[in-house]
Design an enzyme around this catalytic site. Structure first.
Site, PDB file in Angstrom:
ATOM      1  N   CYS A  79       0.834  -1.199   0.000  1.00  0.00           N
ATOM      2  CA  CYS A  79       0.000   0.000   0.000  1.00  0.00           C
ATOM      3  C   CYS A  79       0.873   1.255   0.000  1.00  0.00           C
ATOM      4  O   CYS A  79       1.501   1.570  -1.004  1.00  0.00           O
ATOM      5  CB  CYS A  79      -0.978  -0.030   1.166  1.00  0.00           C
ATOM      6  N   HIS A  82      -3.633  -5.356   1.434  1.00  0.00           N
ATOM      7  CA  HIS A  82      -3.219  -5.712   2.782  1.00  0.00           C
ATOM      8  C   HIS A  82      -3.658  -7.148   3.064  1.00  0.00           C
ATOM      9  O   HIS A  82      -4.689  -7.604   2.571  1.00  0.00           O
ATOM     10  CB  HIS A  82      -3.890  -4.799   3.816  1.00  0.00           C
TER      11      HIS A  82
END
Length: 486
Positions: free
Chosen positions: A338, A441
């Site tokens: 991310c 994630h």
């Protein structure tokens, strides 16, 4: 989902702490599973959470602690369980997430100006959960005796009074001064709030419990509150810590075969997804803050960030940018997740003042543009063909979640230096094969990915939750847990 076993609003059990880090989150999780195992319908609740560890649920995002507490309670995680989430971006500013959604108007308000604005939604969320459940396990925040914040409190004693909660006050005895912390907290509370305290909990105790006498009895004589549990130090309870990194110790099970250095920048986010690595035999997990911390690492991981440009500036100030580049230059494995993926690119572009402009590390041929709208969603995707250090992930399906403002695409003049390895630009790899960037994630929480990378199987969450419930069942005084909801 089971129907209610009792009539009327739920009984509320609340876990307070003398400080942050006293053990509130994991104790609340344990209570959720303990009460659920009694055949009761249970829900967790935390009015306001300040954390950059968040999970995607129906309706938006909530703090990770309440997400895991819901799973422990055999409940579906939802935004009412954590109606207000503050995600720190700088020392004096947080992004405000109300009922799962970013609220710019509240983010702009001063800290003390928010309380009355958000209290109706918080109270309504709690009241609805009470109406639908037998037990609501409530987690407080910090300390209930922060007298500078009492007037604007919406997470500790105001909630306890609203729900008439039976409260446990936990303290970290390993830090020292536990009895003073317990007495001082009790002494600073108004008399009506003291009446809600039903027990003191000594957490993280090491040694002979008989040596505690006569302090618990003297404390009861002073306050009228019994010490109902002495919980031994337990390093491997299996849950990530709510505040900060798990701990500063680097431990591994068995002979170390791989050292994974996760860069712990100031606004690190979603660090709980690395908990699984602590349970993989042969893996040594290091939290890296200096170039020396990454020396000798097999993998360097750039995790998520709530303020990518700020954490990138910190990375450079520590000299970690050069350390990461040198590691990659030697062919060492680098993973960006991310915000970490965004850092690995060529540039961060911020036309709306969301995060900040900055040059990237230049290890992936990508450019990230920050958009006003935030992407918050569950995703499942399959890796394409990977090479080099990450070849084991080729063809592996993974499930995870996205939480980011940035939208990332290939740099038009450098596309030959890398390629996407997952649909819709969710993952990129450099041509050499040692640098991987991933928007999803949860890679290390996915059983298939964990097995592909390490040949390992992590303990199930249910086993972890049952272990927590067994632990408190053993160490709380007999009848206390049942008595809290009688």
């Amino acid at each position: 989902m089971s129907s209610k076993a009792t009539n009327g609003p739920a009984r509320c059990v609340m876990v307070l702490g003398t400080t942050s880090g006293a053990g509130k989150s994991w104790l609340a999780t344990a209570l959720c599973r303990w009460y659920a195992r009694q055949g009761l319908k249970v829900a967790p609740f935390k009015a306001q959470n300040m954390s950059n560890n968040a999970r995607v649920v129906d309706g938006g995002e909530i703090g990770s602690a309440q997400y895991f507490q819901a799973l422990a309670a055999n409940a579906v995680p939802e935004v009412r369980m954590n109606p207000l989430l503050l995600k720190p971006e700088r020392d004096t500013h947080s992004q405000v997430v109300l009922m799962g959604q970013v609220t710019e108007a509240l983010s702009a308000l001063p800290w003390r100006g928010r309380s009355e604005r958000v209290w109706p939604q918080i109270a309504q969320a709690l009241d609805e959960l009470r109406a639908e459940n037998d037990v609501v396990v409530i987690e407080g925040a910090g300390s209930p005796a922060e007298i500078n914040l009492m007037a604007s409190d919406i997470v500790n004693m105001r909630i306890a009074r609203h729900a008439q909660a039976r409260c446990l006050l936990a303290t970290d005895i390993d830090r020292g001064g536990a009895f003073a912390h317990l007495y001082g907290t009790w002494a600073l509370l108004p008399e009506a709030d003291r009446a809600l305290l039903k027990g003191f909990v000594l957490n993280k105790f090491r040694g002979d419990a008989s040596l505690l006498a006569p302090a618990p009895q003297q404390l009861r004589e002073l306050t009228g509150v019994p010490t109902v549990a002495v919980l031994p130090m337990w390093w491997q309870h299996g849950l990530p810590e709510e505040d900060g990194v798990f701990d500063d110790r680097s431990r591994a099970s068995g002979t170390v075969t791989r050292t994974v250095a996760v860069v712990a920048y100031p606004r690190i986010s979603n660090l709980d997804e690395f908990q699984a690595l602590k349970n993989v035999p042969g893996v040594r997990l290091v939290w890296a803050r200096t170039p020396a911390d990454v020396a000798g690492a097999d993998w360097i991981v750039l995790p998520g960030s709530k303020h990518t440009s700020g954490d990138l500036a910190w990375l450079r100030a520590q000299g970690l940018d050069s350390a990461v580049a040198a590691h990659a230059g030697r062919g060492g494995a680098v993973l960006g997740i991310c915000g970490g993926l965004q850092m690995l690119g060529e540039a961060l572009v911020d036309p709306h003042g969301i995060d900040g402009n900055a040059p990237g590390l230049g290890l992936l041929p990508l450019v990230t543009v920050f958009e006003r709208e935030k992407t918050v969603r569950h995703r499942a995707a399959t890796f394409g063909k990977l090479t080099g250090d990450w070849a084991a992930l080729s063809g592996v399906p993974v499930a995870g979640y996205e939480i980011h403002h940035g939208q990332t695409a290939a740099h038009p003049q450098l596309a030959h230096d890398g390629h996407p390895v997952m649909p819709e630009g969710l993952a990129w790899q450099n041509t050499r094969g040692n640098v991987l960037g991933l928007y999803l994630h949860g890679l290390f929480e996915d059983a298939g990915a964990l097995h592909a990378l390490f040949g390992a199987t992590a303990p199930t969450l249910d086993a972890t939750f049952d272990g927590l419930a067994d632990f408190i069942d053993t160490h709380f005084d007999a009848g206390v847990l049942a008595g809290l909801i009688a």
